[in-house]
Motif scaffolding. Structure first.
Motif, short mmCIF file in Angstrom:
data_model
loop_
_atom_site.label_atom_id
_atom_site.label_comp_id
_atom_site.label_asym_id
_atom_site.label_seq_id
_atom_site.Cartn_x
_atom_site.Cartn_y
_atom_site.Cartn_z
N THR A 406 32.22 59.58 38.29
CA THR A 406 32.16 58.94 36.99
C THR A 406 31.51 57.56 37.12
N ASP A 407 30.74 57.19 36.14
CA ASP A 407 30.12 55.87 36.13
C ASP A 407 31.19 54.82 35.81
N VAL A 408 31.52 53.98 36.77
CA VAL A 408 32.53 52.94 36.54
C VAL A 408 31.96 51.56 36.86
N THR A 409 30.68 51.39 36.55
CA THR A 409 30.01 50.13 36.89
C THR A 409 30.75 48.92 36.28
N VAL A 410 31.10 49.04 35.01
CA VAL A 410 31.74 47.91 34.32
C VAL A 410 33.10 47.59 34.95
N GLU A 411 33.89 48.64 35.15
CA GLU A 411 35.21 48.45 35.75
C GLU A 411 35.09 47.83 37.14
N ALA A 412 34.11 48.32 37.91
CA ALA A 412 33.93 47.82 39.27
C ALA A 412 33.65 46.33 39.27
N LYS A 413 32.83 45.89 38.32
CA LYS A 413 32.50 44.47 38.27
C LYS A 413 33.72 43.63 37.87
N LYS A 414 34.54 44.20 37.00
CA LYS A 414 35.78 43.51 36.63
C LYS A 414 36.68 43.33 37.86
N ILE A 415 36.78 44.38 38.65
CA ILE A 415 37.65 44.33 39.84
C ILE A 415 37.14 43.28 40.82
N LEU A 416 35.84 43.29 41.05
CA LEU A 416 35.28 42.32 42.01
C LEU A 416 35.45 40.89 41.50
N SER A 417 35.27 40.69 40.20
CA SER A 417 35.47 39.35 39.65
C SER A 417 36.91 38.92 39.87
N CYS A 418 37.80 39.88 39.75
CA CYS A 418 39.21 39.57 39.91
C CYS A 418 39.51 39.10 41.34
N VAL A 419 38.89 39.77 42.31
CA VAL A 419 39.08 39.35 43.70
C VAL A 419 38.64 37.89 43.84
N TYR A 420 37.54 37.58 43.20
CA TYR A 420 37.00 36.23 43.25
C TYR A 420 37.97 35.23 42.60
N ARG A 421 38.45 35.59 41.40
CA ARG A 421 39.34 34.69 40.66
C ARG A 421 40.66 34.47 41.41
N MET A 422 41.16 35.52 42.02
CA MET A 422 42.42 35.40 42.76
C MET A 422 42.27 34.44 43.94
N ALA A 423 41.14 34.55 44.61
CA ALA A 423 40.89 33.65 45.75
C ALA A 423 40.79 32.21 45.24
N GLU A 424 40.10 32.06 44.12
CA GLU A 424 39.90 30.73 43.54
C GLU A 424 41.25 30.10 43.19
#
Ligand code: ADP
Ligand code: MG
Length: 613
Positions: A406-424
């Motif tokens: 399944t195309d989950v491009t949008v969801e994937a980008k949300k998850i990666l941003s979250c990793v970034y925000r959590m580190a921040e």
């Protein structure tokens, strides 16, 4: 005048051409040089030493780790009219003496022995010194290495055995184990002298790999359907526990499939009976733990289904690789459920050594990645073995596009941003998958409270998705190397060099969410298309007819059917429908001895079939 390799190939073995790597290995042996051949299962390593043995004369000694392997090879050689024999621990003294006498008389071309023969009785070494040993072969040579999976101390004694012979024979070693460490060990510990080393690629083009994610009930259904659809074919179903073996076997039986089972919890008699029923084509399916398979040379296994994910790609490739030794198209299906990961982690945690646990976890992660990748499965596997395939194969579940991605491009980008925000938010810390999933799902937790994650912009961004789906998306991002997992027990996630370009770019991202998800349209990206070798429908009936004859003839002699003729030879007959001995001799796998022994009955069966169909 000795015969040329090509003459022996066609007269004795019935084949017209060499496979990749065979000819050059044979040439080197004939020129007196030690060799090491590293080739995948089913590549045809045996022929690389059997054929020169026949040309060189004298006797070739072949060290092989298992009685069943020796028996299979000896029976197979005898079918082709080659004088081969084995001595093993299951034989009584009289039988051994008979074989040794035959060797002394010069009437054995290949003598198979277990490595222990060299340490147990010095008498054997002395005996070898009295006969004309020209070639010394070590099959399954990875057994000499402690890095391999089947270390056998007795292999270490082989160089001394070779050294004590009056004239040093050519030493030829073969294995399917690819790692450089094992390869170096073989050269060193077997005392190969300036060997010619050949490593062919590890690809098995005739195997169709696929991965499907499903729950236990669905696994049952899938296995049953697959088994019924391939009722005439042989297959193995691997399970990770004995309990799962019993349950799956019972389930198949209640549905009328005469499946047999194999695992270490059964007594010897049942294990032997199961194995024989499978090898002799009496039971179409064997359900087994990984205790089954080593030493099984059955060439016509048409599918290997894994009910559970194994602990490493090494194990998976070895087990799945038992399909299609004869080179015909075969299926390798991995049924995967997230719970399989827990089983494997549990097994790893039993190990007390931290280094071992760490490397086992790394291997497990590669296996999990394989299950979650959206790209070519074959390429993923070959990369794991150190190759650098730059193509998509076009013939695996992912390339062929029937894998429920399944195309989950949008969801994937949300998850990666979250990793970034959590580190921040946490001042540069990284966190594991479960914390990440909790934040995406807006599930309160102590940790989120501590770091104030409920205040970041990505909090709860995927709370409308199913939890399992979010987990799978994270696994898929790991598999695609957009997230890396730390090697320690915390398995925390962080960005990789690929992450930022992906976040900025417009590349799409796919995940295998559930098996029901509609397959996505995928752009054409196949560079290599493999041809299907399967027979046409009209030939299937003829194949069945010949298969029946083969089974009868095998039963008369008490040998496995594939030793009479492999499936590929029967398909060859179906394709060309020979009506004369000369035509039959053209079919790959028909040499002069088999023509003499079986030609008449097969020609008759073909004639008979054509008249009545
Ligand atoms: P390996 O030991 O490398 O796993 P084997 O030696 O058992 O493989 O060979 C696998 C199969 O390939 C056997 O059935 C063998 O008869 C067949 N084979 C070997 N060489 C050739 C060839 N040149 N042409 C066709 N079939 C071959
Ligand atoms: Mg072999």
């Amino acid at each position: 005048m000795s015969r040329s390799p090509l003459d022996v190939l066609s007269e004795t073995f019935g084949y017209r051409s060499f496979r990749d790597g065979q000819e050059v290995l044979i040439e080197n042996i004939l020129n007196g040089r030690d060799v090491l051949g590293v080739m995948p299962t089913g590549a045809g390593k045996s022929l690389c030493y059997q054929l020169p043995a026949l040309i060189m004369g004298g006797v070739a000694v072949v060290v092989s780790p298992l009685i069943s392997l020796m028996k299979d090879q000896v029976d197979s050689l005898k079918q082709n009219g080659v004088r081969a024999a084995a001595i093993n621990s299951a034989m009584d003294w009289d039988e051994v003496t008979d074989v040794l006498d035959a060797v002394r008389r010069g009437s054995v071309s290949l003598l198979y022995v277990a490595p222990e023969r060299f340490d147990a009785s010095e008498a054997f070494g002395a005996f070898l010194s009295s006969v004309d040993v020209r070639l010394f072969v070590v099959d399954e040579a990875h057994c000499v290495s402690q890095w391999g999976h089947d270390f056998r101390p007795s292999y270490l004694g082989l160089p001394a055995a070779v050294g004590s012979l009056p004239k040093r024979p050519v030493v030829a070693a073969f294995t399917a184990t690819a790692t450089p460490k094992v390869r170096d060990d073989i050269v060193l510990h077997l005392g190969l002298t300036d060997p010619f080393v050949l490593t062919t690629g590890f690809d098995r083009p005739n195997l169709f790999f696929s991965v499907m994610q499903m729950n236990s009930k669905e696994k049952d259904k899938f296995i049953l359907r697959h088994v019924q659809k391939n009722a005439a074919a042989s297959g193995i179903v691997y399970c990770s526990t004995r309990k799962a073996v019993d349950a799956t076997r019972d389930f198949l039986r209640t549905k009328g499939v005469p499946a047999v089972r194999y695992h270490a919890g059964l007594d010897d008699a049942e294990r032997r009976a199961s194995q024989e029923a499978f090898i002799y084509d009496r039971a179409p399916v064997i359900v087994a733990t990984n205790a089954f398979g080593m030493g099984i040379d059955k060439s016509n296994v048409r599918y290997v289904i894994h009910r559970n994910m194994p602990g490493s790609i090494d194990n998976y490739y070895q087990e799945a690789g038992r399909a299609g030794r004869d080179g015909l198209q075969s299926d390798c299906v991995l049924l995967f459920a997230p719970g399989d990961v827990a089983t494997q982690r549990f097994l790893i945690d039993q190990n007390e050594n931290q280094d071992d646990r760490q490397s086992a976890n790394r291997r497990l992660q590669a296996m999990i990645d394989y299950c979650n990748t959206g790209s070519c499965l074959r390429a993923e596997m070959l990369r794991y073995f150190g190759e650098t395939p730059d193509y998509s194969c076009g013939s695996c579940g992912n390339c062929a596009g029937d894998s429920g991605l399944t195309d989950v491009t949008v969801e994937a980008k949300k998850i990666l941003s979250c990793v970034y925000r959590m580190a921040e938010k946490s001042g540069g810390l990284s966190f594991g998958k479960s914390t990440l999933v909790q934040v995406m799902m807006a599930e309160p937790s102590e940790r989120s409270e501590k770091y104030g994650f409920d205040g970041i912009s990505t909090w709860g961004l995927l709370k409308d998705c199913r939890r399992g789906e979010v987990q799978t998306m994270v696994d898929s991002l790991i598999a695609a190397k957009y997230l890396s997992v730390s090697d320690d027990e915390y398995r925390t996630l962080s960005f990789t060099p690929k992450t930022r370009p992906f976040l900025r770019g417009d590349e799409k991202f796919f995940a295998r969410l559930t098996k029901k998800a509609a397959p996505v349209e995928r752009e054409e990206r196949t560079k290599r298309v493999r041809k299907q070798e399967a027979p046409s429908n009209s030939d299937t009936a003829m194949f069945e007819h010949l298969r029946k004859l083969r089974r009868e003839m095998a039963a008369e002699q008490g040998v496995p059917p594939y030793l009479i003729f492999p499936d590929s030879t029967l398909y060859g007959m179906c394709a060309t429908k020979p009506s004369t001995e000369a035509m039959l001799l053209e079919v790959p796998g028909v040499g002069t001895t088999k023509l003499e022994r079986y030609g008449g009955r097969f020609l008759e069966a073909i004639r008979d079939f054509l008249e009545h169909s």
